[in-house]
Design a protein around this motif. Structure first.
Motif, PDB file in Angstrom:
ATOM      1  N   ILE A  75       2.491   1.658  -3.504  1.00 42.44           N
ATOM      2  CA  ILE A  75       1.536   2.121  -4.511  1.00 42.44           C
ATOM      3  C   ILE A  75       1.268   3.607  -4.350  1.00 42.44           C
ATOM      4  O   ILE A  75       1.115   4.336  -5.339  1.00 42.44           O
ATOM      5  CB  ILE A  75       0.237   1.295  -4.422  1.00 42.44           C
ATOM      6  CG1 ILE A  75       0.487  -0.115  -4.975  1.00 42.44           C
ATOM      7  CG2 ILE A  75      -0.903   1.970  -5.192  1.00 42.44           C
ATOM      8  CD1 ILE A  75      -0.659  -1.076  -4.781  1.00 42.44           C
TER       9      ILE A  75
ATOM     10  N   SER B 164      -9.233   0.545  -8.387  1.00 47.31           N
ATOM     11  CA  SER B 164      -8.393   1.708  -8.123  1.00 47.31           C
ATOM     12  C   SER B 164      -7.307   1.850  -9.191  1.00 47.31           C
ATOM     13  O   SER B 164      -7.049   2.949  -9.694  1.00 47.31           O
ATOM     14  CB  SER B 164      -7.754   1.591  -6.740  1.00 47.31           C
ATOM     15  OG  SER B 164      -6.855   2.644  -6.502  1.00 47.31           O
ATOM     16  N   ALA B 165      -6.666   0.743  -9.553  1.00 51.46           N
ATOM     17  CA  ALA B 165      -5.639   0.766 -10.595  1.00 51.46           C
ATOM     18  C   ALA B 165      -6.239   1.241 -11.919  1.00 51.46           C
ATOM     19  O   ALA B 165      -5.629   2.046 -12.640  1.00 51.46           O
ATOM     20  CB  ALA B 165      -5.026  -0.621 -10.755  1.00 51.46           C
TER      21      ALA B 165
ATOM     22  N   MET C 297      -3.064  -7.383  -5.095  1.00 51.71           N
ATOM     23  CA  MET C 297      -4.298  -8.140  -5.344  1.00 51.71           C
ATOM     24  C   MET C 297      -4.133  -9.604  -4.950  1.00 51.71           C
ATOM     25  O   MET C 297      -5.009 -10.180  -4.302  1.00 51.71           O
ATOM     26  CB  MET C 297      -4.685  -8.021  -6.820  1.00 51.71           C
ATOM     27  CG  MET C 297      -5.215  -6.650  -7.208  1.00 51.71           C
ATOM     28  SD  MET C 297      -5.310  -6.427  -9.005  1.00 51.71           S
ATOM     29  CE  MET C 297      -6.553  -7.675  -9.426  1.00 51.71           C
TER      30      MET C 297
ATOM     31  N   GLU D 144       2.199  -0.857 -12.394  1.00 50.93           N
ATOM     32  CA  GLU D 144       1.100  -1.822 -12.387  1.00 50.93           C
ATOM     33  C   GLU D 144       1.437  -3.116 -11.647  1.00 50.93           C
ATOM     34  O   GLU D 144       0.561  -3.745 -11.056  1.00 50.93           O
ATOM     35  CB  GLU D 144       0.681  -2.134 -13.824  1.00 50.93           C
ATOM     36  CG  GLU D 144       0.014  -0.959 -14.522  1.00 50.93           C
ATOM     37  CD  GLU D 144      -0.372  -1.275 -15.948  1.00 50.93           C
ATOM     38  OE1 GLU D 144      -1.393  -1.951 -16.153  1.00 50.93           O
ATOM     39  OE2 GLU D 144       0.357  -0.836 -16.852  1.00 50.93           O
TER      40      GLU D 144
ATOM     41  N   VAL E  60      -8.797  -3.026  -5.333  1.00 49.19           N
ATOM     42  CA  VAL E  60      -7.465  -2.598  -5.772  1.00 49.19           C
ATOM     43  C   VAL E  60      -7.428  -2.526  -7.295  1.00 49.19           C
ATOM     44  O   VAL E  60      -6.861  -1.579  -7.870  1.00 49.19           O
ATOM     45  CB  VAL E  60      -6.376  -3.557  -5.236  1.00 49.19           C
ATOM     46  CG1 VAL E  60      -5.038  -3.281  -5.911  1.00 49.19           C
ATOM     47  CG2 VAL E  60      -6.238  -3.403  -3.728  1.00 49.19           C
ATOM     48  N   TYR E  61      -8.039  -3.496  -7.953  1.00 47.39           N
ATOM     49  CA  TYR E  61      -8.082  -3.462  -9.418  1.00 47.39           C
ATOM     50  C   TYR E  61      -8.855  -2.235  -9.908  1.00 47.39           C
ATOM     51  O   TYR E  61      -8.412  -1.551 -10.840  1.00 47.39           O
ATOM     52  CB  TYR E  61      -8.727  -4.728  -9.965  1.00 47.39           C
ATOM     53  CG  TYR E  61      -8.824  -4.723 -11.476  1.00 47.39           C
ATOM     54  CD1 TYR E  61      -7.730  -5.079 -12.263  1.00 47.39           C
ATOM     55  CD2 TYR E  61     -10.005  -4.333 -12.120  1.00 47.39           C
ATOM     56  CE1 TYR E  61      -7.799  -5.053 -13.638  1.00 47.39           C
ATOM     57  CE2 TYR E  61     -10.082  -4.301 -13.502  1.00 47.39           C
ATOM     58  CZ  TYR E  61      -8.982  -4.662 -14.261  1.00 47.39           C
ATOM     59  OH  TYR E  61      -9.056  -4.624 -15.628  1.00 47.39           O
TER      60      TYR E  61
ATOM     61  N   TYR F 214       0.215  -3.313  -8.051  1.00 47.06           N
ATOM     62  CA  TYR F 214      -1.204  -3.655  -7.876  1.00 47.06           C
ATOM     63  C   TYR F 214      -1.403  -5.166  -7.975  1.00 47.06           C
ATOM     64  O   TYR F 214      -2.195  -5.750  -7.236  1.00 47.06           O
ATOM     65  CB  TYR F 214      -2.055  -2.959  -8.945  1.00 47.06           C
ATOM     66  CG  TYR F 214      -2.098  -1.453  -8.847  1.00 47.06           C
ATOM     67  CD1 TYR F 214      -2.923  -0.808  -7.922  1.00 47.06           C
ATOM     68  CD2 TYR F 214      -1.330  -0.661  -9.697  1.00 47.06           C
ATOM     69  CE1 TYR F 214      -2.974   0.577  -7.846  1.00 47.06           C
ATOM     70  CE2 TYR F 214      -1.366   0.723  -9.621  1.00 47.06           C
ATOM     71  CZ  TYR F 214      -2.193   1.342  -8.703  1.00 47.06           C
ATOM     72  OH  TYR F 214      -2.244   2.709  -8.623  1.00 47.06           O
ATOM     73  N   ARG F 215      -0.677  -5.783  -8.907  1.00 46.30           N
ATOM     74  CA  ARG F 215      -0.812  -7.233  -9.080  1.00 46.30           C
ATOM     75  C   ARG F 215      -0.377  -7.978  -7.825  1.00 46.30           C
ATOM     76  O   ARG F 215      -1.075  -8.890  -7.351  1.00 46.30           O
ATOM     77  CB  ARG F 215       0.019  -7.686 -10.285  1.00 46.30           C
ATOM     78  CG  ARG F 215      -0.180  -9.150 -10.639  1.00 46.30           C
ATOM     79  CD  ARG F 215       0.531  -9.526 -11.929  1.00 46.30           C
ATOM     80  NE  ARG F 215       1.989  -9.460 -11.795  1.00 46.30           N
ATOM     81  CZ  ARG F 215       2.750  -8.553 -12.402  1.00 46.30           C
ATOM     82  NH1 ARG F 215       2.207  -7.624 -13.169  1.00 46.30           N
ATOM     83  NH2 ARG F 215       4.053  -8.572 -12.254  1.00 46.30           N
TER      84      ARG F 215
ATOM     85  N   ASN G 265       0.832  -1.209   0.000  1.00 47.38           N
ATOM     86  CA  ASN G 265       0.000   0.000   0.000  1.00 47.38           C
ATOM     87  C   ASN G 265       0.864   1.256   0.000  1.00 47.38           C
ATOM     88  O   ASN G 265       0.562   2.239  -0.685  1.00 47.38           O
ATOM     89  CB  ASN G 265      -0.936  -0.010   1.203  1.00 47.38           C
ATOM     90  CG  ASN G 265      -2.181  -0.844   0.964  1.00 47.38           C
ATOM     91  OD1 ASN G 265      -2.825  -0.737  -0.075  1.00 47.38           O
ATOM     92  ND2 ASN G 265      -2.534  -1.689   1.925  1.00 47.38           N
TER      93      ASN G 265
ATOM     94  N   LEU H 288      -2.625  -7.844 -15.441  1.00 47.99           N
ATOM     95  CA  LEU H 288      -3.482  -7.362 -14.364  1.00 47.99           C
ATOM     96  C   LEU H 288      -4.939  -7.728 -14.647  1.00 47.99           C
ATOM     97  O   LEU H 288      -5.684  -8.103 -13.730  1.00 47.99           O
ATOM     98  CB  LEU H 288      -3.315  -5.846 -14.225  1.00 47.99           C
ATOM     99  CG  LEU H 288      -3.637  -5.221 -12.863  1.00 47.99           C
ATOM    100  CD1 LEU H 288      -2.821  -5.866 -11.760  1.00 47.99           C
ATOM    101  CD2 LEU H 288      -3.371  -3.717 -12.896  1.00 47.99           C
TER     102      LEU H 288
END
Length: 231
Positions: A162, A194-195, A176, A169, A191-192, A172-173, A159, A211
């Motif tokens: 990010i 948000s990305a 997740m 990216e 989270v996805y 994020y992966r 977190n 992703l």
């Protein structure tokens, strides 16, 4: 003197030209005394290194100087070796050993290199390279922890990362997957989303294929995301 040493060290075992040193110290508009001042700094460095027991570390060449390491410990080289060893262990599933190598590397590079000091082209390029390598090492260590079932301990750091690097990216992966394995499927899906919002707003693009595939796998509770059972 400090910046002169940093410049020579970044280019250790290679010729650093006098022009490169002047540019690192004073940019495109050096003072008239720049050449004389540089020679003073080099002389001071030689005295400093001689006092530490090495009288020939800085070698004068036709167009500049070479800093000889002579087998001395060099954190950058040790960092690179640790990361290379760790990356070689990952495909073999030797995650604990790989993690030990990545942690060894991160202990040598705990934060941005030359922060607020790298203004010239040599040091700026080195600082950018070092930061990219540090982030890669961080991600490898997170990958190893996820593979070892230590997913809960990477959620907080991810977190934070990010927030610092919202366009990266792969972070994020990792987050997740860590959330999904921590039985937080809804949070992983958020989270996805948000990305998706960030990438669309900042770059006008959709999340990358990997992703998107992970997003679909989480939606369908794909068993491939589960940790393999211990044998």
């Amino acid at each position: 003197m400090e910046m002169t040493l940093a410049t020579l060290l970044v280019r250790a075992e290679r010729v650093t030209t006098k022009e490169q040193i002047v540019t690192e110290l004073w940019g495109d508009h050096p003072p008239r005394c720049a050449s004389a001042a540089m020679h003073v700094y080099i002389s001071q460095l030689r005295k400093f290194l001689a006092a530490a027991g090495d009288r020939s570390a800085i070698v004068t060449k036709a167009h500049g100087y070479v800093l000889r390491l002579k087998g001395a410990g060099y954190d950058v080289a040790e960092f690179q070796r640790a990361v290379e060893h760790g990356r070689a262990l990952l495909p073999a599933g030797r995650y604990a050993e790989a993690l030990a190598e990545f942690d060894k590397g991160l202990a040598l590079m705990r934060g941005p290199v030359l922060e607020d000091r790298a203004e010239g082209p040599v040091l700026s390029a080195f600082a950018a390279w070092a930061e990219a390598e540090r982030l890669d090492c961080l991600e490898f260590s997170i990958e190893a922890r996820n593979a070892l079932g230590r997913h809960r301990e990477v959620i907080g750091p991810l977190n934070t990362l990010i927030a610092q690097y919202p366009l990266r990216e792969s972070l994020y992966r990792h987050l997740m997957l860590a959330l999904y394995r921590s039985e937080r499927q809804a949070d992983a899906l958020e989270v996805y989303r948000s990305a998706h919002r960030v990438l669309n707003a900042e770059l006008g693009v959709q999340p990358c294929p990997s992703l998107r595939r992970l997003h679909h796998a989480i939606l369908t509770s794909d068993q491939l995301l589960d940790l393999p059972a211990a044998s």
